[in-house]
Write a protein that holds these residues in place. Structure first.
Motif, PDB file in Angstrom:
ATOM      1  N   LEU A  43     -80.938 -17.735  28.932  1.00 32.71           N
ATOM      2  CA  LEU A  43     -80.899 -17.329  27.534  1.00 32.71           C
ATOM      3  C   LEU A  43     -79.472 -17.121  27.053  1.00 32.71           C
ATOM      4  O   LEU A  43     -79.155 -17.357  25.882  1.00 32.71           O
ATOM      5  N   ASN A  44     -78.587 -16.691  27.962  1.00 32.75           N
ATOM      6  CA  ASN A  44     -77.167 -16.594  27.612  1.00 32.75           C
ATOM      7  C   ASN A  44     -76.611 -17.965  27.254  1.00 32.75           C
ATOM      8  O   ASN A  44     -75.851 -18.103  26.286  1.00 32.75           O
ATOM      9  N   ALA A  45     -76.987 -18.967  28.027  1.00 32.33           N
ATOM     10  CA  ALA A  45     -76.517 -20.327  27.757  1.00 32.33           C
ATOM     11  C   ALA A  45     -77.027 -20.817  26.408  1.00 32.33           C
ATOM     12  O   ALA A  45     -76.288 -21.466  25.645  1.00 32.33           O
ATOM     13  N   VAL A  46     -78.284 -20.503  26.095  1.00 30.81           N
ATOM     14  CA  VAL A  46     -78.851 -20.877  24.798  1.00 30.81           C
ATOM     15  C   VAL A  46     -78.085 -20.183  23.676  1.00 30.81           C
ATOM     16  O   VAL A  46     -77.720 -20.802  22.669  1.00 30.81           O
ATOM     17  N   GLY A  47     -77.818 -18.889  23.859  1.00 33.67           N
ATOM     18  CA  GLY A  47     -77.099 -18.132  22.842  1.00 33.67           C
ATOM     19  C   GLY A  47     -75.689 -18.635  22.611  1.00 33.67           C
ATOM     20  O   GLY A  47     -75.236 -18.741  21.462  1.00 33.67           O
ATOM     21  N   VAL A  48     -74.981 -18.956  23.683  1.00 37.16           N
ATOM     22  CA  VAL A  48     -73.614 -19.473  23.556  1.00 37.16           C
ATOM     23  C   VAL A  48     -73.620 -20.796  22.791  1.00 37.16           C
ATOM     24  O   VAL A  48     -72.753 -21.045  21.937  1.00 37.16           O
ATOM     25  N   THR A  49     -74.604 -21.650  23.066  1.00 31.95           N
ATOM     26  CA  THR A  49     -74.717 -22.919  22.355  1.00 31.95           C
ATOM     27  C   THR A  49     -74.962 -22.688  20.871  1.00 31.95           C
ATOM     28  O   THR A  49     -74.386 -23.371  20.010  1.00 31.95           O
ATOM     29  N   MET A  50     -75.804 -21.719  20.563  1.00 37.22           N
ATOM     30  CA  MET A  50     -76.070 -21.386  19.157  1.00 37.22           C
ATOM     31  C   MET A  50     -74.794 -20.910  18.462  1.00 37.22           C
ATOM     32  O   MET A  50     -74.530 -21.280  17.308  1.00 37.22           O
ATOM     33  N   ILE A  51     -74.000 -20.099  19.160  1.00 38.49           N
ATOM     34  CA  ILE A  51     -72.750 -19.594  18.587  1.00 38.49           C
ATOM     35  C   ILE A  51     -71.783 -20.749  18.327  1.00 38.49           C
ATOM     36  O   ILE A  51     -71.147 -20.828  17.272  1.00 38.49           O
ATOM     37  N   GLN A  52     -71.678 -21.650  19.283  1.00 40.62           N
ATOM     38  CA  GLN A  52     -70.753 -22.776  19.145  1.00 40.62           C
ATOM     39  C   GLN A  52     -71.150 -23.708  18.010  1.00 40.62           C
ATOM     40  O   GLN A  52     -70.293 -24.357  17.406  1.00 40.62           O
ATOM     41  N   ASN A  53     -72.442 -23.778  17.722  1.00 41.90           N
ATOM     42  CA  ASN A  53     -72.933 -24.696  16.694  1.00 41.90           C
ATOM     43  C   ASN A  53     -73.021 -24.056  15.303  1.00 41.90           C
ATOM     44  O   ASN A  53     -73.490 -24.702  14.361  1.00 41.90           O
ATOM     45  N   LYS A  54     -72.582 -22.809  15.170  1.00 44.04           N
ATOM     46  CA  LYS A  54     -72.626 -22.161  13.864  1.00 44.04           C
ATOM     47  C   LYS A  54     -71.638 -22.811  12.905  1.00 44.04           C
ATOM     48  O   LYS A  54     -70.581 -23.300  13.308  1.00 44.04           O
ATOM     49  N   GLY A  56     -68.968 -22.627   9.750  1.00 42.12           N
ATOM     50  CA  GLY A  56     -68.064 -21.711   9.089  1.00 42.12           C
ATOM     51  C   GLY A  56     -68.323 -21.736   7.591  1.00 42.12           C
ATOM     52  O   GLY A  56     -69.235 -22.415   7.113  1.00 42.12           O
ATOM     53  N   LEU A  57     -67.547 -20.958   6.843  1.00 39.71           N
ATOM     54  CA  LEU A  57     -67.699 -20.923   5.394  1.00 39.71           C
ATOM     55  C   LEU A  57     -66.778 -21.942   4.730  1.00 39.71           C
ATOM     56  O   LEU A  57     -65.737 -22.304   5.268  1.00 39.71           O
ATOM     57  N   THR A  58     -67.171 -22.383   3.567  1.00 41.11           N
ATOM     58  CA  THR A  58     -66.275 -23.204   2.765  1.00 41.11           C
ATOM     59  C   THR A  58     -65.295 -22.277   2.061  1.00 41.11           C
ATOM     60  O   THR A  58     -65.499 -21.060   1.996  1.00 41.11           O
ATOM     61  N   GLU A  59     -64.238 -22.840   1.526  1.00 44.25           N
ATOM     62  CA  GLU A  59     -63.266 -22.013   0.821  1.00 44.25           C
ATOM     63  C   GLU A  59     -63.907 -21.343  -0.392  1.00 44.25           C
ATOM     64  O   GLU A  59     -63.616 -20.173  -0.702  1.00 44.25           O
ATOM     65  N   VAL A 138     -77.597 -14.859  13.506  1.00 42.60           N
ATOM     66  CA  VAL A 138     -77.276 -14.084  12.298  1.00 42.60           C
ATOM     67  C   VAL A 138     -75.917 -14.506  11.733  1.00 42.60           C
ATOM     68  O   VAL A 138     -74.921 -14.508  12.449  1.00 42.60           O
ATOM     69  N   HIS A 139     -75.890 -14.843  10.469  1.00 41.75           N
ATOM     70  CA  HIS A 139     -74.642 -15.215   9.800  1.00 41.75           C
ATOM     71  C   HIS A 139     -74.141 -14.018   8.990  1.00 41.75           C
ATOM     72  O   HIS A 139     -74.701 -13.676   7.950  1.00 41.75           O
ATOM     73  N   LYS A 140     -73.105 -13.397   9.488  1.00 42.91           N
ATOM     74  CA  LYS A 140     -72.519 -12.241   8.808  1.00 42.91           C
ATOM     75  C   LYS A 140     -71.006 -12.282   9.004  1.00 42.91           C
ATOM     76  O   LYS A 140     -70.520 -12.326  10.129  1.00 42.91           O
ATOM     77  N   SER A 141     -70.272 -12.263   7.901  1.00 35.78           N
ATOM     78  CA  SER A 141     -68.823 -12.364   7.968  1.00 35.78           C
ATOM     79  C   SER A 141     -68.201 -11.107   8.566  1.00 35.78           C
ATOM     80  O   SER A 141     -68.642  -9.988   8.292  1.00 35.78           O
ATOM     81  N   ARG A 142     -67.168 -11.298   9.360  1.00 31.90           N
ATOM     82  CA  ARG A 142     -66.432 -10.169   9.915  1.00 31.90           C
ATOM     83  C   ARG A 142     -65.635  -9.489   8.797  1.00 31.90           C
ATOM     84  O   ARG A 142     -65.338 -10.109   7.765  1.00 31.90           O
ATOM     85  N   ARG A 155     -60.183 -17.289   8.024  1.00 28.73           N
ATOM     86  CA  ARG A 155     -61.306 -16.652   7.325  1.00 28.73           C
ATOM     87  C   ARG A 155     -62.520 -17.574   7.272  1.00 28.73           C
ATOM     88  O   ARG A 155     -63.666 -17.111   7.232  1.00 28.73           O
ATOM     89  N   ARG A 156     -62.290 -18.883   7.286  1.00 29.05           N
ATOM     90  CA  ARG A 156     -63.381 -19.855   7.215  1.00 29.05           C
ATOM     91  C   ARG A 156     -63.960 -20.187   8.591  1.00 29.05           C
ATOM     92  O   ARG A 156     -65.060 -20.728   8.676  1.00 29.05           O
ATOM     93  N   ASP A 157     -63.246 -19.878   9.645  1.00 30.28           N
ATOM     94  CA  ASP A 157     -63.658 -20.269  10.994  1.00 30.28           C
ATOM     95  C   ASP A 157     -65.055 -19.751  11.332  1.00 30.28           C
ATOM     96  O   ASP A 157     -65.441 -18.646  10.911  1.00 30.28           O
ATOM     97  N   ASN A 158     -65.824 -20.543  12.086  1.00 32.91           N
ATOM     98  CA  ASN A 158     -67.190 -20.116  12.417  1.00 32.91           C
ATOM     99  C   ASN A 158     -67.208 -18.863  13.280  1.00 32.91           C
ATOM    100  O   ASN A 158     -68.182 -18.104  13.272  1.00 32.91           O
ATOM    101  N   ASP A 159     -66.121 -18.603  14.014  1.00 29.91           N
ATOM    102  CA  ASP A 159     -66.046 -17.384  14.818  1.00 29.91           C
ATOM    103  C   ASP A 159     -66.041 -16.145  13.922  1.00 29.91           C
ATOM    104  O   ASP A 159     -66.460 -15.071  14.347  1.00 29.91           O
ATOM    105  N   ALA A 160     -65.580 -16.316  12.700  1.00 32.05           N
ATOM    106  CA  ALA A 160     -65.516 -15.191  11.767  1.00 32.05           C
ATOM    107  C   ALA A 160     -66.867 -14.900  11.117  1.00 32.05           C
ATOM    108  O   ALA A 160     -66.986 -13.973  10.325  1.00 32.05           O
TER     109      ALA A 160
END
Length: 273
Positions: A43-54, A56-59, A138-142, A155-160
């Motif tokens: 499930l960790n592997a599934v979650g990491v894949t989901m995070i990587q595929n998120k 980012g925001l447009t400007e 969950v999509h929530k901006s930092r 600010r646009r990066d998917n990690d954010a």
């Protein structure tokens, strides 16, 4: 890497089976705990894949963000940004992973360290699965995304876009509370118990403070992470106690009938009356 992980798990399980002593308050099962850990890691592997595929925001989406849309309890943190605090948060975060080493000076814990390692691996795999899947879904901006002085690219990066919930706090809380729980179960009459539990609270709280001031998470993100980590760190050892025959916690996963993939994952909790 996967082969190495498998070998490590096998060694830990073998050590646990050979070293489990009568003075241990816990019971472990090679098959059940093996399935638990394997499912948690999967499930960790599934979650990491989901995070990587998120995405980012447009400007335009970044420019449209408004602090007034944030809950009042979190609004004060919007725009926080401190690279120094972010880097500092990694020190207690990584240090918390080594907390179970504190068990080594005690004969009882040292004789059962293989078993404790299994429980610890289950704890971290479980909290890791809950964090990665939630952060991926969950999509929530930092908070830092609301800081206009930061480059738009950051600010646009998917990690954010994975503010909820805090992974650093969840992992630190799980490790700290696991340590306190196991210490108390092995040493129920120790005078150090209040201090151990105090440390279990203070360490993840400090990490949460740094993750908030650094602009990585809002207060509620860290409060949720603290609770999830603490609950996992306490429940996993409690479920394995020899005196506990009624409570059972286990990871779950379900697949689409047509075989298109995973559509449900999480934890199952059962209580037998």
């Amino acid at each position: 890497m996967r082969q190495l992980t498998l070998i490590i798990c096998v060694v830990i399980f073998c050590t646990s089976a050979l070293s489990q002593e009568k003075e241990s308050p816990y019971k472990t099962d090679l098959l059940k705990d093996g399935i638990w850990i394997a499912t948690g890691l999967g499930l960790n592997a599934v979650g990491v894949t989901m995070i990587q595929n998120k995405d980012g925001l447009t400007e335009a989406e970044v420019q449209a963000l408004d602090k007034e849309d944030i809950w009042k309890i979190d609004r004060w943190a919007a725009g926080n940004y401190s690279k120094a605090d972010g880097e500092l948060s990694y020190f207690p975060f990584y240090a918390s992973f080594a907390l179970p080493i504190a068990f080594l000076p005690s004969d009882a814990e040292r004789n059962n360290f293989g078993q404790i390692s299994v429980l610890y691996l289950e704890t971290m795999a479980t909290v890791g699965a809950m964090f990665t899947i939630t952060a991926g879904a969950v999509h929530k901006s930092r908070p830092l995304v609301y800081n206009e002085s930061i480059p738009m690219k950051e600010r646009r990066d998917n990690d954010a876009q994975r503010s909820f919930f805090g992974g650093h706090v969840a992992a630190t809380s799980a490790a700290a509370f696991f340590t306190a729980k196991v210490f108390q179960d092995f040493n129920p009459n120790s005078r150090a118990i209040p201090y151990v539990w105090t440390g279990a609270v203070v360490i993840p709280a400090f990490v949460g403070y740094l993750r908030t001031t650094s602009g990585k998470h809002f207060l509620t993100d860290n409060l949720m992470a603290f609770g999830v980590g603490a609950a996992t760190g306490i429940l996993v050892p409690e479920i394995h106690k020899k005196t506990n025959e009624s409570l059972n916690l286990y990871p779950t996963a379900a697949f689409n009938i047509n075989g298109t993939g995973l559509n449900s994952r999480g934890l199952g909790l059962s209580y037998t009356f």
